[in-house]
Design an enzyme around this catalytic site. Structure first.
Site, PDB file in Angstrom:
ATOM      1  CE1 TYR A   1      60.368   1.404  14.639  1.00  0.00           C
ATOM      2  CE2 TYR A   1      59.066   1.908  16.431  1.00  0.00           C
ATOM      3  CZ  TYR A   1      59.579   2.271  15.040  1.00  0.00           C
ATOM      4  OH  TYR A   1      59.098   3.260  14.447  1.00  0.00           O
TER       5      TYR A   1
ATOM      6  NE  ARG B   1      50.654  10.569  22.888  1.00  0.00           N
ATOM      7  CZ  ARG B   1      51.447  11.536  22.781  1.00  0.00           C
ATOM      8  NH1 ARG B   1      51.742  12.620  23.657  1.00  0.00           N
ATOM      9  NH2 ARG B   1      52.251  11.531  21.414  1.00  0.00           N
TER      10      ARG B   1
ATOM     11  NE  ARG C   1      52.350   5.707  11.253  1.00  0.00           N
ATOM     12  CZ  ARG C   1      52.670   6.154  10.151  1.00  0.00           C
ATOM     13  NH1 ARG C   1      53.725   5.958   9.300  1.00  0.00           N
ATOM     14  NH2 ARG C   1      51.970   7.598   9.825  1.00  0.00           N
TER      15      ARG C   1
ATOM     16  CG  PHE D   1      67.102  19.136  27.451  1.00  0.00           C
ATOM     17  CD1 PHE D   1      66.374  19.425  26.203  1.00  0.00           C
ATOM     18  CD2 PHE D   1      67.876  18.079  27.111  1.00  0.00           C
ATOM     19  CE1 PHE D   1      66.459  18.898  24.878  1.00  0.00           C
ATOM     20  CE2 PHE D   1      67.827  17.298  25.840  1.00  0.00           C
ATOM     21  CZ  PHE D   1      67.026  17.696  24.882  1.00  0.00           C
TER      22      PHE D   1
END
Ligand code: IN0
Length: 419
Positions: A181, A228, A238, A298
């Site tokens: 997933y 978290r 969920r 980035f």
């Protein structure tokens, strides 16, 4: 103001916040502003980006011009896909059909979507998705191809999960399913970004060839977020933690919030953190291969945020009750410091040290966590050659030394005076 108050006892964070607040616009941000003034369509896209993710939007805007729009559009397309996956009010068949065809949607000029529930947070993005599509179609064909390819793989993966594959009822059962997933929703983002970096010529082709490294970059971020966000996800119905882990400790996923299962909840949390720590050496390897400064920043910024979040959540039972986040001052300090591999390795070491201090011998995962930390330290020792700058810094005499010598002198003098 709140951010300053939260960092009141941390001078380095206050300094970082102050510098950040009053810093002039960077040259690349100024250039972007000028170019957007003449391009209303692109301006709308950057407005969407700022709407969906403030701090990360700023990081994207600092990328070299060659990559900036491609990454911005990649982000918006993924956000669109995510908004469909996320919406529990959408009919399942409709959701699956949309997820599987989203890679074609991005080529359909004028396509918009108004079927999201009124509370879906990025509903507006899909209502005006025609703007994103127009801008996507202006990207170089190589960039379009990378984005469409990842959108297809991710959409199919999300559709499989939405329709119940790799799941037990509605939950993720095994660690393998959990990894798969996270691969679909985050690892594939790593594949796509590496392909964009290579296509831009700003990074070598090699970065796109090692798929496992790109995958780890996404897994580390996503798995940390999943830990978290326990409480928020639970409240929204969920459940992303794999039953293979939490099932060792409690009967029901929501039992982890109950005071009588406090010790179990703590052990379960350290088991989850252990699972994530495994990705750290791969993350550091990926970052050490980057050559372009703007690409490095980035990529490094989200990863250092993740390791600091992981240190914050480790052994912290608050995650079962409320949303916890690193202080803005800490985040700003990390953003401004993530400029080279020396700094990034120091930041990782600092937080790994926090984790090892919080690791308790009574925890059933104590040994395994210590070993995972050992592997990270080993990676650093074996692969990381500190630059001249870091060596000089390490050799600088500590400020503590003169203080200690002074104290010693005072002690000796007092001793002889009394003798
Ligand atoms: C991201 C990733 C991201 C950035 C840089 C390199 C990456 C390499 C591999 C995989 C992902 C990479 O970063 C963002 C960070 C982000 O959005 N942070 C939030 C804070 C938060 O707590 O969520 C913010 O608002 O600042 C990220 O989390 N994801 C992401 C999405 C698209 C792209 Cl193009 C890059 C999401 C995810 C699911 C982890 C991949």
């Amino acid at each position: 103001m709140q951010a300053f108050a939260a960092s009141i006892t941390k001078p380095s964070e206050l300094h970082a916040l102050y510098k950040y607040k009053f810093a002039p616009k960077s040259p690349s941000a100024q250039r972007l502003k000028q170019s957007l003034a003449q391009d209303a369509l692109k301006k709308r896209c950057y407005e969407f980006l700022n709407m969906t993710s403030r701090s990360f939007a700023a990081v994207i805007q600092e990328l070299d011009e060659e990559l900036r729009d491609a990454v911005c559009l990649f982000y918006l397309v993924l956000r669109g896909l995510d908004t469909i996956e996320d919406d529990m009010s959408l009919d399942l068949d409709r959701k699956v059909e949309l997820l599987r065809s989203f890679d074609q949607v991005i080529y359909q000029k004028g396509w918009t979507f108004t079927e999201n529930g009124p509370n879906e947070k990025d509903r507006e993005l899909l209502v005006h998705f025609d703007v994103v599509i127009d801008e996507f179609l202006r990207l170089k064909p190589e960039y379009q191809k990378v984005i469409a390819n990842i959108t297809k793989l991710m959409g199919d993966g999300m559709a499989d999960y939405a329709s119940g594959e790799h799941r037990e009822n509605t939950a993720i059962a095994t660690i393998k399913d959990f990894d798969l997933y996270c691969h679909y929703v985050a690892g594939l983002v790593g594949y796509g970004l590496s392909d964009l970096f290579a296509a831009s010529g700003l990074e070598s082709k090699e970065i796109a060839n090692d798929k496992a490294l790109s995958d780890s970059m996404g897994l580390f971020l996503q798995k940390t977020n999943i830990i978290r966000d326990y409480r928020e996800d639970l409240d929204d119905g969920r459940q992303f933690w794999p039953k293979e882990i939490w099932g060792k400790y409690v009967e029901k996923f929501s039992d982890l919030t109950k005071p009588e299962y406090k010790d179990k909840a703590q052990a379960c949390l350290s088991d989850m953190v252990l699972n994530v720590l495994d990705d750290v050496p791969q993350v550091l390897t990926y970052l050490s291969k980057l050559k372009n400064q703007s690409v490095f920043n980035f990529c490094a910024i989200p990863q250092v945020m993740a390791i600091s979040t992981l240190a914050l959540v480790f052994n912290n039972l608050d995650i079962y009750h409320r949303n916890i986040k690193i202080r803005k001052g800490e985040a700003v300090k990390l953003i401004t410091n993530s400029t080279d591999m020396d700094n990034v390795v120091s930041i990782f070491r600092e937080y790994i040290f926090v984790i090892s201090r919080k690791n308790e011998a009574t925890d059933p995962n104590f040994m395994k966590i210590s070993m995972a930390i050992g592997r990270i330290e080993q990676w650093i020792a074996a692969n990381y050659k500190p630059s001249q700058k870091a060596l000089q810094k390490a050799q600088q005499p500590s400020v503590l030394l003169p203080i200690l010598l002074g104290l010693l002198g005072v002690l000796i003098m007092t001793y002889f005076k009394d003798a």
